[in-house]
Design an enzyme around this catalytic site. Structure first.
Site, mmCIF file in Angstrom:
data_model
loop_
_atom_site.group_PDB
_atom_site.id
_atom_site.type_symbol
_atom_site.label_atom_id
_atom_site.label_comp_id
_atom_site.label_asym_id
_atom_site.label_seq_id
_atom_site.Cartn_x
_atom_site.Cartn_y
_atom_site.Cartn_z
ATOM 1 N N SER A 180 35.493 43.322 41.553
ATOM 2 C CA SER A 180 35.757 41.912 41.842
ATOM 3 C C SER A 180 36.862 41.387 40.945
ATOM 4 C CB SER A 180 34.486 41.083 41.641
ATOM 5 O OG SER A 180 33.482 41.452 42.555
ATOM 6 N N GLU A 181 36.795 41.696 39.630
ATOM 7 C CA GLU A 181 37.842 41.319 38.697
ATOM 8 C C GLU A 181 37.989 42.362 37.591
ATOM 9 O OE1 GLU A 181 36.789 37.411 40.522
ATOM 10 O OE2 GLU A 181 35.538 38.568 39.168
ATOM 11 N N THR A 182 39.186 42.410 37.035
ATOM 12 C CA THR A 182 39.493 43.191 35.842
ATOM 13 C C THR A 182 40.214 42.264 34.877
ATOM 14 O OG1 THR A 182 39.724 45.228 37.136
ATOM 15 C CG2 THR A 182 40.730 45.210 34.950
#
Length: 332
Positions: free
Chosen positions: A47-49
């Site tokens: 979903s996010e880094t």
């Protein structure tokens, strides 16, 4: 020549292992270009880094940049808690005020330690929700767009509002958690619109609970979602023996789902920013008490739990955080 950076993968809002939202964390990433960060986030397909960079504000303990597989965000909730945890794990310590100050595109975000990790508990962290930059009811065409794309009825919607604090979701309060769980989104129809939905567990459904696997079940019809509906004690036709999972008792006050058509992760397993925005709206409007809990990720095989608390300073969103992977990553 390749360059190597310390890397962690963190499980956020996870009451048990691998049940939260995974976050990639790259340390000391100041030397990476925007394209390298974006390409790595796309390759990771989380979903996010997040990437730790040098802060520009004197008050900040650290700074991060947040990337989805397709774009950079000014703020996101599970990256905020995951980055704070990673920073503490790497030797960081809270200042005299007892909390951390994170710098991101949206500004400075306070993060407090609610519980340190022990042999029996993960670390629990909370962030202070940033202010909403856009609110107000959805426009009639946007509301119909969301209703149509979600496959629900107008009378399922109790209220609606824009909930922009970095991401740009349209927020819908639905009649109950059963409606939330039963949504089969049409992602093609939802292209261009982020949607977050929340619904309470009510006395008409069930009161406190979890998904519980059954030991002996008959095969269910492929694709059916009937097991998502709580069982009634008088319901002999829909016996729990028919399903591998049934809702026996809900684990939280509300169920939340977040849909982002076009992203690699089209249904987010646990969304801190959305729940922060819902927390501001629901506690101020009276739809929710000053403290409540949320379950998210049920339909994508997760069991994330988020804790929401409205205080004089604002709304805090908290959850358990644990490092699952530690190592290095190399960039050309």
């Amino acid at each position: 020549m390749s360059r190597t950076f310390a890397y962690q993968q963190v499980d956020v809002f996870a009451p048990t292992a691998f049940n939260g939202n995974g976050l990639g964390v790259v340390f000391n990433a100041e030397g990476l270009t925007d394209d390298q960060m974006q390409h790595f986030a796309q390759w990771m397909n989380l979903s996010e880094t997040v990437f730790f960079v040098e802060p520009s504000h004197e008050e900040a303990d650290y700074a991060i940049r947040i990337f989805t597989p397709s774009t950079e965000l000014s703020f996101a909730g599970h990256p905020t808690l995951g980055a704070a945890h990673a920073w503490l794990e790497s030797g960081g310590a809270p200042g005299p005020a007892g909390h951390l100050i994170q710098e991101c595109g949206a500004g400075l975000i306070p993060v407090r330690i609610e519980r340190e990790c022990t042999d029996s508990h993960s670390r629990r962290l909370a962030f202070l929700a940033p202010p909403l930059t856009r609110t107000g009811p959805l426009e009639p065409d946007v509301l119909q767009w969301a209703i149509s794309g979600l496959g629900i009825h107008e009378d399922d919607v109790v209220d609606h509002q824009w909930l922009v604090n970095g991401p740009h979701p349209a927020g819908l309060v639905l009649r109950d958690a059963d409606v939330v769980l039963g949504i089969e989104p049409d992602y093609e129809a939802l292209q261009g619109l982020e949607v977050g939905v929340i619904g309470p567990y009510t006395a008409s459904s069930v009161a406190h609970g979890v998904w519980q696997p059954r030991g002996s079940v008959l095969p269910r019809v492929s694709g059916t979602r009937e097991e998502l509906r709580p069982l009634d004690s008088s319901d002999l036709e829909r016996s729990e023996e028919r399903f591998g999972s049934v809702v026996m008792q809900p684990p939280a006050d509300f169920e939340v789902r977040a849909f982002v058509a076009g992203e690699a992760v089209s249904e987010d397993p646990a969304t801190g920013s959305l729940n922060a925005a819902f927390g501001i709206w629901l506690t101020q409007s009276g739809y929710a008490p000053q403290r409540y809990t949320v379950r998210q990720g049920t339909r994508v095989g997760r069991g994330a739990i988020l804790h929401i608390e409205a205080t004089e300073k604002g709304v805090w969103v908290s959850g358990d955080v644990e490092t699952r992977i530690s190592g290095n990553v190399s960039f050309d």
